[in-house]
Design a protein around this motif. Sequence first.
Motif, PDB file in Angstrom:
ATOM      1  N   GLY A   1       0.775  -1.224   0.000  1.00  0.00           N
ATOM      2  CA  GLY A   1       0.000   0.000   0.000  1.00  0.00           C
ATOM      3  C   GLY A   1       0.809   1.278   0.000  1.00  0.00           C
ATOM      4  N   LEU A   2       2.131   1.184   0.083  1.00  0.00           N
ATOM      5  CA  LEU A   2       2.955   2.386   0.076  1.00  0.00           C
ATOM      6  C   LEU A   2       3.111   2.907  -1.352  1.00  0.00           C
ATOM      7  N   PRO A   3       3.177   4.231  -1.521  1.00  0.00           N
ATOM      8  CA  PRO A   3       3.317   4.765  -2.883  1.00  0.00           C
ATOM      9  C   PRO A   3       4.671   4.422  -3.487  1.00  0.00           C
ATOM     10  N   ARG A   4       4.668   4.183  -4.784  1.00  0.00           N
ATOM     11  CA  ARG A   4       5.896   3.936  -5.545  1.00  0.00           C
ATOM     12  C   ARG A   4       6.085   5.106  -6.486  1.00  0.00           C
ATOM     13  N   ARG A   5       7.330   5.392  -6.826  1.00  0.00           N
ATOM     14  CA  ARG A   5       7.569   6.450  -7.794  1.00  0.00           C
ATOM     15  C   ARG A   5       8.730   6.061  -8.691  1.00  0.00           C
ATOM     16  N   PRO A   6       8.748   6.614  -9.903  1.00  0.00           N
ATOM     17  CA  PRO A   6       9.793   6.252 -10.856  1.00  0.00           C
ATOM     18  C   PRO A   6      11.106   6.978 -10.561  1.00  0.00           C
ATOM     19  N   PHE A   7      12.209   6.279 -10.801  1.00  0.00           N
ATOM     20  CA  PHE A   7      13.548   6.839 -10.675  1.00  0.00           C
ATOM     21  C   PHE A   7      14.292   6.549 -11.968  1.00  0.00           C
ATOM     22  N   SER A   8      15.127   7.502 -12.387  1.00  0.00           N
ATOM     23  CA  SER A   8      15.873   7.378 -13.638  1.00  0.00           C
ATOM     24  C   SER A   8      17.307   6.945 -13.354  1.00  0.00           C
ATOM     25  N   PHE A   9      17.818   6.074 -14.224  1.00  0.00           N
ATOM     26  CA  PHE A   9      19.155   5.532 -14.050  1.00  0.00           C
ATOM     27  C   PHE A   9      19.949   5.666 -15.345  1.00  0.00           C
ATOM     28  N   LYS A  10      21.228   5.975 -15.197  1.00  0.00           N
ATOM     29  CA  LYS A  10      22.155   5.988 -16.329  1.00  0.00           C
ATOM     30  C   LYS A  10      23.049   4.769 -16.142  1.00  0.00           C
ATOM     31  N   LEU A  11      22.975   3.842 -17.065  1.00  0.00           N
ATOM     32  CA  LEU A  11      23.730   2.596 -16.993  1.00  0.00           C
ATOM     33  C   LEU A  11      24.987   2.738 -17.841  1.00  0.00           C
ATOM     34  N   GLU A  12      26.154   2.706 -17.213  1.00  0.00           N
ATOM     35  CA  GLU A  12      27.426   2.859 -17.917  1.00  0.00           C
ATOM     36  C   GLU A  12      28.087   1.497 -18.085  1.00  0.00           C
ATOM     37  N   PHE A  13      28.281   1.111 -19.339  1.00  0.00           N
ATOM     38  CA  PHE A  13      28.878  -0.174 -19.642  1.00  0.00           C
ATOM     39  C   PHE A  13      30.400  -0.067 -19.605  1.00  0.00           C
ATOM     40  N   GLU A  14      31.064  -1.205 -19.453  1.00  0.00           N
ATOM     41  CA  GLU A  14      32.526  -1.228 -19.330  1.00  0.00           C
ATOM     42  C   GLU A  14      33.230  -0.731 -20.588  1.00  0.00           C
ATOM     43  N   ASP A  15      32.598  -0.856 -21.761  1.00  0.00           N
ATOM     44  CA  ASP A  15      33.233  -0.424 -23.008  1.00  0.00           C
ATOM     45  C   ASP A  15      32.986   1.056 -23.327  1.00  0.00           C
ATOM     46  N   GLY A  16      32.393   1.805 -22.385  1.00  0.00           N
ATOM     47  CA  GLY A  16      32.180   3.232 -22.575  1.00  0.00           C
ATOM     48  C   GLY A  16      30.782   3.606 -23.047  1.00  0.00           C
ATOM     49  N   ARG A  17      30.017   2.643 -23.518  1.00  0.00           N
ATOM     50  CA  ARG A  17      28.644   2.941 -23.917  1.00  0.00           C
ATOM     51  C   ARG A  17      27.804   3.198 -22.664  1.00  0.00           C
ATOM     52  N   TRP A  18      26.666   3.837 -22.863  1.00  0.00           N
ATOM     53  CA  TRP A  18      25.747   4.012 -21.752  1.00  0.00           C
ATOM     54  C   TRP A  18      24.312   4.024 -22.261  1.00  0.00           C
ATOM     55  N   ASN A  19      23.380   3.818 -21.358  1.00  0.00           N
ATOM     56  CA  ASN A  19      21.964   3.776 -21.672  1.00  0.00           C
ATOM     57  C   ASN A  19      21.214   4.343 -20.481  1.00  0.00           C
ATOM     58  N   VAL A  20      19.968   4.703 -20.663  1.00  0.00           N
ATOM     59  CA  VAL A  20      19.146   5.148 -19.551  1.00  0.00           C
ATOM     60  C   VAL A  20      17.966   4.198 -19.393  1.00  0.00           C
ATOM     61  N   ASP A  21      17.506   4.067 -18.163  1.00  0.00           N
ATOM     62  CA  ASP A  21      16.361   3.221 -17.869  1.00  0.00           C
ATOM     63  C   ASP A  21      15.649   3.810 -16.664  1.00  0.00           C
ATOM     64  N   GLU A  22      14.467   3.313 -16.396  1.00  0.00           N
ATOM     65  CA  GLU A  22      13.679   3.826 -15.288  1.00  0.00           C
ATOM     66  C   GLU A  22      12.977   2.665 -14.611  1.00  0.00           C
ATOM     67  N   ILE A  23      12.937   2.681 -13.294  1.00  0.00           N
ATOM     68  CA  ILE A  23      12.174   1.692 -12.546  1.00  0.00           C
ATOM     69  C   ILE A  23      11.450   2.399 -11.407  1.00  0.00           C
ATOM     70  N   GLU A  24      10.367   1.796 -10.955  1.00  0.00           N
ATOM     71  CA  GLU A  24       9.619   2.332  -9.824  1.00  0.00           C
ATOM     72  C   GLU A  24      10.083   1.622  -8.556  1.00  0.00           C
ATOM     73  N   LEU A  25      10.333   2.413  -7.539  1.00  0.00           N
ATOM     74  CA  LEU A  25      10.784   1.885  -6.263  1.00  0.00           C
ATOM     75  C   LEU A  25       9.968   2.502  -5.134  1.00  0.00           C
ATOM     76  N   ASP A  26       9.965   1.828  -3.995  1.00  0.00           N
ATOM     77  CA  ASP A  26       9.254   2.335  -2.821  1.00  0.00           C
ATOM     78  C   ASP A  26       9.979   3.514  -2.189  1.00  0.00           C
ATOM     79  N   VAL A  27      11.310   3.466  -2.193  1.00  0.00           N
ATOM     80  CA  VAL A  27      12.124   4.519  -1.576  1.00  0.00           C
ATOM     81  C   VAL A  27      13.219   4.925  -2.564  1.00  0.00           C
TER      82      VAL A  27
END
Length: 131
Positions: A62-88
């Motif tokens: 029953g606790l509210p969840r909210r989205p958080f944004s992440f920058k994923l940095e790969f070992e070869d220098g590439r990166w991507n962004v993703d988002e997941i919802e978390l409680d905290v």
Amino acid sequence: MTSDKQSRLNADQLESALAQERDGLSELEQEARARREQALEQMGAYVSMLRNTTATRRAADGLPRRPFSFKLEFEDGRWNVDEIELDVAPRVGDIVSFDDGRPWRIRATQVVRARPARKPVREFFVCAPAA
């Protein structure tokens, strides 16, 4: 959040406009009315999606969840962004995973200014693959 209030206002305004358009359907010829009804149905689906994104999401407890944004940095220098919802809010050192199930360790936060300037800044949690 400001964006949620704006999204709700947008949805309300679109819904009102759709209701007005539906009231005028009887004045159209059958073929034009069918096309207009289909377009209004699609816009109605968009309004529904807009409302769903602004609804407060809640975890099983029953606790509210909210989205958080992440920058994923790969070992070869590439990166991507993703988002997941978390409680905290996550913290540096936490391990998170996304759809592929791979673990990522949060190593820093990064604030990105949005353009145009009237939009709020965004915070990204910078992640590296967890060993």
